[in-house]
Design an enzyme around this catalytic site. Structure first.
Site, PDB file in Angstrom:
ATOM      1  N   ASP A 243     -31.146  42.831 117.863  1.00 16.25           N
ATOM      2  CA  ASP A 243     -32.012  42.929 119.029  1.00 16.25           C
ATOM      3  C   ASP A 243     -31.775  41.694 119.900  1.00 16.25           C
ATOM      4  O   ASP A 243     -31.932  40.563 119.428  1.00 16.25           O
ATOM      5  CB  ASP A 243     -33.472  42.982 118.571  1.00 16.25           C
ATOM      6  CG  ASP A 243     -34.456  43.219 119.706  1.00 16.25           C
ATOM      7  OD1 ASP A 243     -34.119  42.912 120.865  1.00 16.25           O
ATOM      8  OD2 ASP A 243     -35.562  43.705 119.424  1.00 16.25           O
TER       9      ASP A 243
ATOM     10  N   ASP B 237     -32.416  43.856 105.725  1.00 17.10           N
ATOM     11  CA  ASP B 237     -33.208  44.466 106.794  1.00 17.10           C
ATOM     12  C   ASP B 237     -34.640  44.591 106.283  1.00 17.10           C
ATOM     13  O   ASP B 237     -34.870  44.556 105.068  1.00 17.10           O
ATOM     14  CB  ASP B 237     -32.649  45.836 107.181  1.00 17.10           C
ATOM     15  CG  ASP B 237     -32.937  46.206 108.632  1.00 17.10           C
ATOM     16  OD1 ASP B 237     -31.991  46.264 109.439  1.00 17.10           O
ATOM     17  OD2 ASP B 237     -34.120  46.438 108.968  1.00 17.10           O
TER      18      ASP B 237
ATOM     19  N   ASP C 206     -23.252  43.950 121.914  1.00 16.06           N
ATOM     20  CA  ASP C 206     -22.970  44.558 123.209  1.00 16.06           C
ATOM     21  C   ASP C 206     -23.669  43.797 124.324  1.00 16.06           C
ATOM     22  O   ASP C 206     -23.359  43.988 125.506  1.00 16.06           O
ATOM     23  CB  ASP C 206     -23.459  46.004 123.222  1.00 16.06           C
ATOM     24  CG  ASP C 206     -24.978  46.067 123.090  1.00 16.06           C
ATOM     25  OD1 ASP C 206     -25.653  46.508 124.026  1.00 16.06           O
ATOM     26  OD2 ASP C 206     -25.499  45.663 122.036  1.00 16.06           O
TER      27      ASP C 206
END
Length: 218
Positions: free
Chosen positions: A121, A72, A157
């Site tokens: 994202d 990250d 999702d």
């Protein structure tokens, strides 16, 4: 920048399980993660865009005979993951603070066994298609550092990102392509090891189906 973040960044600078710019090993581990960092020959699994490292930590706890690297760019997230790893006494975990675009500067060809992309994202705007972590340019990069027979996994999702990812992979005609629009109503959930991120738990509480896919690099 808040004082809390500065304090976390200062802690990261002292931790062996955090690899970041400014540290001696930062530019020296490409192709040498096992020999120079983990000091074993165990398989290497990456979590790309690891956030607070919940999936990385969960996998490391379940598989002490494998090496896990959470990636990250956010130093405060890296701090959280590295803290969890230290509290759990895990020696098979590292956190690498980089932009994903520079992944090949830090891993050699065929150095990695698996890559997980967990709740990235979705980049819904058309102008951001190339920034999606399952766009062809990223997939090609992952495939260069994955070993033949290595696997790539995605959990999300986002229906739009998942639809896009499935279309891209079908066009690429990848091997052993498995996918489901509702992970926890499918037989594929066994592949995800029963690990839930905070985001995932929230989505499930809201009855948002979790999408999942995997494929094998030839």
């Amino acid at each position: 920048m808040g004082r809390g973040k500065l304090e976390k960044f200062a802690v990261n600078a002292t931790r062996r399980n955090v690899v970041e710019p400014g540290k001696e090993l930062f530019e020296q581990l490409k192709g040498r993660w096992n020999s120079e960092f983990f000091q074993n020959e165990n398989p290497i699994i990456l979590e790309v865009g690891c956030g607070k490292g919940e999936y990385t930590i969960g996998m490391a706890q379940r598989y002490p005979d494998k090496n896990f690297i959470g990636i990250d760019i956010k130093g405060n997230r890296i701090w959280k993951g590295s803290t969890l790893a230290e509290e759990a006494g895990l020696t098979n975990v590292a956190f690498l603070r980089i932009f994903i675009e520079t992944l090949e500067q830090h891993f050699g060809e065929s150095e990695v066994d698996e890559i997980w992309i967990t709740f990235p994202d979705p980049r819904p705007r058309k102008r951001d298609i190339k920034r999606r972590l399952t766009s062809p340019r990223f997939l090609e990069m992952y495939e260069r550092i994955l070993k033949p027979g290595g696997k790539l996994h995605l959990k999300t999702d986002s229906a739009s990102l998942f639809e896009y990812s499935v279309e891209v992979l079908e066009e690429r005609n990848v091997a052993n392509f498995l996918h489901t629009w509702d992970l926890y109503q499918s037989t594929l959930q066994e592949h995800t090891m029963g690990i839930y991120t905070t985001f995932e738990k929230t989505y499930l509480e809201q009855e948002v189906p979790i999408k999942y896919l995997q494929y094998t690099v030839g």
